[in-house]
Design a protein around this motif. Structure first.
Motif, PDB file in Angstrom:
ATOM      1  N   VAL A 117      42.923 -48.485  53.907  1.00 16.76           N
ATOM      2  CA  VAL A 117      43.581 -49.424  54.806  1.00 16.76           C
ATOM      3  C   VAL A 117      43.487 -50.824  54.216  1.00 16.76           C
ATOM      4  O   VAL A 117      42.406 -51.259  53.798  1.00 16.76           O
ATOM      5  N   ALA A 118      44.619 -51.548  54.193  1.00 14.81           N
ATOM      6  CA  ALA A 118      44.641 -52.924  53.689  1.00 14.81           C
ATOM      7  C   ALA A 118      44.162 -53.871  54.782  1.00 14.81           C
ATOM      8  O   ALA A 118      44.589 -53.782  55.928  1.00 14.81           O
ATOM      9  N   THR A 119      43.242 -54.764  54.415  1.00 14.17           N
ATOM     10  CA  THR A 119      42.801 -55.799  55.356  1.00 14.17           C
ATOM     11  C   THR A 119      43.458 -57.137  55.039  1.00 14.17           C
ATOM     12  O   THR A 119      43.443 -58.048  55.847  1.00 14.17           O
ATOM     13  N   SER A 120      44.025 -57.243  53.823  1.00 12.50           N
ATOM     14  CA  SER A 120      44.788 -58.415  53.407  1.00 12.50           C
ATOM     15  C   SER A 120      45.690 -57.971  52.250  1.00 12.50           C
ATOM     16  O   SER A 120      45.738 -56.793  51.923  1.00 12.50           O
ATOM     17  N   ASN A 121      46.362 -58.905  51.629  1.00 11.93           N
ATOM     18  CA  ASN A 121      47.259 -58.560  50.530  1.00 11.93           C
ATOM     19  C   ASN A 121      46.509 -58.122  49.271  1.00 11.93           C
ATOM     20  O   ASN A 121      47.078 -57.485  48.403  1.00 11.93           O
ATOM     21  N   ARG A 122      45.204 -58.448  49.170  1.00  9.03           N
ATOM     22  CA  ARG A 122      44.427 -58.103  47.979  1.00  9.03           C
ATOM     23  C   ARG A 122      43.157 -57.302  48.257  1.00  9.03           C
ATOM     24  O   ARG A 122      42.432 -56.984  47.321  1.00  9.03           O
ATOM     25  N   VAL A 123      42.869 -56.990  49.502  1.00 14.01           N
ATOM     26  CA  VAL A 123      41.639 -56.254  49.830  1.00 14.01           C
ATOM     27  C   VAL A 123      41.983 -55.007  50.638  1.00 14.01           C
ATOM     28  O   VAL A 123      42.757 -55.078  51.601  1.00 14.01           O
ATOM     29  N   VAL A 130      30.415 -38.201  51.397  1.00 15.60           N
ATOM     30  CA  VAL A 130      31.181 -39.292  52.005  1.00 15.60           C
ATOM     31  C   VAL A 130      31.088 -40.496  51.075  1.00 15.60           C
ATOM     32  O   VAL A 130      30.009 -40.825  50.577  1.00 15.60           O
ATOM     33  N   GLU A 131      32.258 -41.128  50.814  1.00 12.01           N
ATOM     34  CA  GLU A 131      32.312 -42.264  49.894  1.00 12.01           C
ATOM     35  C   GLU A 131      33.107 -43.433  50.492  1.00 12.01           C
ATOM     36  O   GLU A 131      34.328 -43.437  50.431  1.00 12.01           O
ATOM     37  N   PRO A 132      32.430 -44.438  51.031  1.00 12.20           N
ATOM     38  CA  PRO A 132      33.144 -45.653  51.434  1.00 12.20           C
ATOM     39  C   PRO A 132      33.322 -46.576  50.219  1.00 12.20           C
ATOM     40  O   PRO A 132      32.517 -46.542  49.278  1.00 12.20           O
ATOM     41  N   GLU A 133      34.383 -47.360  50.236  1.00 12.42           N
ATOM     42  CA  GLU A 133      34.630 -48.289  49.127  1.00 12.42           C
ATOM     43  C   GLU A 133      35.464 -49.469  49.608  1.00 12.42           C
ATOM     44  O   GLU A 133      36.348 -49.319  50.451  1.00 12.42           O
ATOM     45  N   VAL A 134      35.179 -50.632  49.073  1.00 11.61           N
ATOM     46  CA  VAL A 134      36.005 -51.812  49.285  1.00 11.61           C
ATOM     47  C   VAL A 134      36.588 -52.183  47.930  1.00 11.61           C
ATOM     48  O   VAL A 134      35.889 -52.156  46.912  1.00 11.61           O
ATOM     49  N   LYS A 135      37.899 -52.494  47.905  1.00 11.44           N
ATOM     50  CA  LYS A 135      38.586 -52.793  46.646  1.00 11.44           C
ATOM     51  C   LYS A 135      39.215 -54.181  46.700  1.00 11.44           C
ATOM     52  O   LYS A 135      39.778 -54.577  47.722  1.00 11.44           O
ATOM     53  N   TYR A 136      39.140 -54.870  45.568  1.00 13.89           N
ATOM     54  CA  TYR A 136      39.839 -56.141  45.394  1.00 13.89           C
ATOM     55  C   TYR A 136      40.923 -55.916  44.351  1.00 13.89           C
ATOM     56  O   TYR A 136      40.643 -55.546  43.211  1.00 13.89           O
ATOM     57  N   GLU A 145      48.293 -57.307  43.773  1.00 13.74           N
ATOM     58  CA  GLU A 145      48.687 -56.981  45.139  1.00 13.74           C
ATOM     59  C   GLU A 145      48.163 -55.584  45.484  1.00 13.74           C
ATOM     60  O   GLU A 145      48.056 -54.720  44.624  1.00 13.74           O
ATOM     61  N   LYS A 146      47.868 -55.357  46.752  1.00 13.71           N
ATOM     62  CA  LYS A 146      47.314 -54.066  47.186  1.00 13.71           C
ATOM     63  C   LYS A 146      48.190 -52.893  46.753  1.00 13.71           C
ATOM     64  O   LYS A 146      49.408 -53.002  46.697  1.00 13.71           O
ATOM     65  N   PHE A 147      47.528 -51.795  46.411  1.00 16.36           N
ATOM     66  CA  PHE A 147      48.176 -50.543  46.006  1.00 16.36           C
ATOM     67  C   PHE A 147      49.063 -50.683  44.762  1.00 16.36           C
ATOM     68  O   PHE A 147      49.999 -49.924  44.582  1.00 16.36           O
ATOM     69  N   GLU A 148      48.732 -51.670  43.907  1.00 14.90           N
ATOM     70  CA  GLU A 148      49.550 -51.880  42.709  1.00 14.90           C
ATOM     71  C   GLU A 148      48.717 -52.521  41.604  1.00 14.90           C
ATOM     72  O   GLU A 148      48.094 -53.554  41.804  1.00 14.90           O
ATOM     73  N   GLY A 149      48.644 -51.876  40.458  1.00 14.96           N
ATOM     74  CA  GLY A 149      47.990 -52.468  39.298  1.00 14.96           C
ATOM     75  C   GLY A 149      46.472 -52.332  39.287  1.00 14.96           C
ATOM     76  O   GLY A 149      45.905 -51.377  39.819  1.00 14.96           O
ATOM     77  N   HIS A 150      45.804 -53.315  38.669  1.00 16.57           N
ATOM     78  CA  HIS A 150      44.357 -53.309  38.471  1.00 16.57           C
ATOM     79  C   HIS A 150      43.602 -53.626  39.770  1.00 16.57           C
ATOM     80  O   HIS A 150      44.068 -54.430  40.574  1.00 16.57           O
ATOM     81  N   PHE A 151      42.407 -53.019  39.901  1.00 16.63           N
ATOM     82  CA  PHE A 151      41.512 -53.366  41.005  1.00 16.63           C
ATOM     83  C   PHE A 151      40.063 -53.188  40.595  1.00 16.63           C
ATOM     84  O   PHE A 151      39.740 -52.456  39.663  1.00 16.63           O
ATOM     85  N   PHE A 152      39.190 -53.890  41.310  1.00 16.91           N
ATOM     86  CA  PHE A 152      37.745 -53.765  41.162  1.00 16.91           C
ATOM     87  C   PHE A 152      37.186 -53.401  42.531  1.00 16.91           C
ATOM     88  O   PHE A 152      37.759 -53.796  43.555  1.00 16.91           O
ATOM     89  N   GLY A 153      36.091 -52.679  42.551  1.00 11.15           N
ATOM     90  CA  GLY A 153      35.567 -52.274  43.844  1.00 11.15           C
ATOM     91  C   GLY A 153      34.069 -52.090  43.868  1.00 11.15           C
ATOM     92  O   GLY A 153      33.394 -52.088  42.835  1.00 11.15           O
ATOM     93  N   LEU A 154      33.553 -51.934  45.088  1.00 13.14           N
ATOM     94  CA  LEU A 154      32.169 -51.550  45.353  1.00 13.14           C
ATOM     95  C   LEU A 154      32.225 -50.259  46.148  1.00 13.14           C
ATOM     96  O   LEU A 154      32.918 -50.190  47.167  1.00 13.14           O
TER      97      LEU A 154
END
Length: 180
Positions: A46-52, A76-82, A86-95
């Motif tokens: 789920v997107a919380t903003s345009n980049r998270v 079970v694996e929770p994750e937050v992505k930056y 833009e969300k769902f496109e290209g490079h991302f980093f996460g925890l």
């Protein structure tokens, strides 16, 4: 396991306070888990903003293989992505975090225990069509396992309590993603 429960509650809470619109929710499945023993898995992002984005994935393996060898587990694996652009496109980093319970064995030993941990991730998401994406992701981090080890023949009194700390790769995924 307590950390996993807190992460799940946090993801549910945060996803409840965000405005959900088109292109803000995705479901996915990790093809590597399907190939490694037919592990049933899926996730919601789920997107919380345009980049998270916040993701919650789960996996379950109930199968018994040849010669009564098995490694049954749920994960079970929770994750937050930056997302860099833009969300769902290209490079991302996460925890990411993990919480699991497992039972079984493949050689002469049997294992019954738990795992928890987490780490950092890097990934890339390719747009295939307006609703379909392909995502690759790798993670490095720490895992803590605590378990009972015994011979493959079940014996309630014949086990050893053990634990293991692990640092290294903690996540690998090649996922098919459907974006609503």
């Amino acid at each position: 396991m307590r950390l996993s429960r807190i992460a799940i509650v946090l993801i549910i809470f945060l996803s409840g306070i965000t405005k959900i619109a088109a292109q803000d929710v995705a479901i996915k499945t990790n093809g590597l888990y399907w190939l490694a023993g037919g592990t049933v898995n899926g996730g919601v992002e789920v997107a919380t903003s345009n980049r998270v984005t916040l993701q919650l994935s789960g996996s379950y393996n109930p199968w018994t293989y040849k010669n009564d060898k098995k490694m049954r587990f749920w994960l079970v694996e929770p994750e937050v992505k930056y997302w860099v652009c833009e969300k769902f496109e290209g490079h991302f980093f996460g925890l990411h975090g993990h919480g699991a319970q497992f039972f079984g064995g493949f050689r002469d030993k049997r294992y019954d225990g738990y795992m928890t941990g987490g780490g950092i991730t890097y990934g890339y998401n390719w747009i295939l069509s307006p609703h379909w994406n392909l995502e690759a992701e790798i993670g490095l981090g720490y895992e803590r396992l605590w378990y009972k080890e015994s011979d493959r023949i079940p014996c309630i009194k014949c086990y050893e309590r053990k634990h293991k700390n692990y640092v290294g790769p903690t996540k690998a995924a090649i996922s098919l993603v459907y974006i609503f």
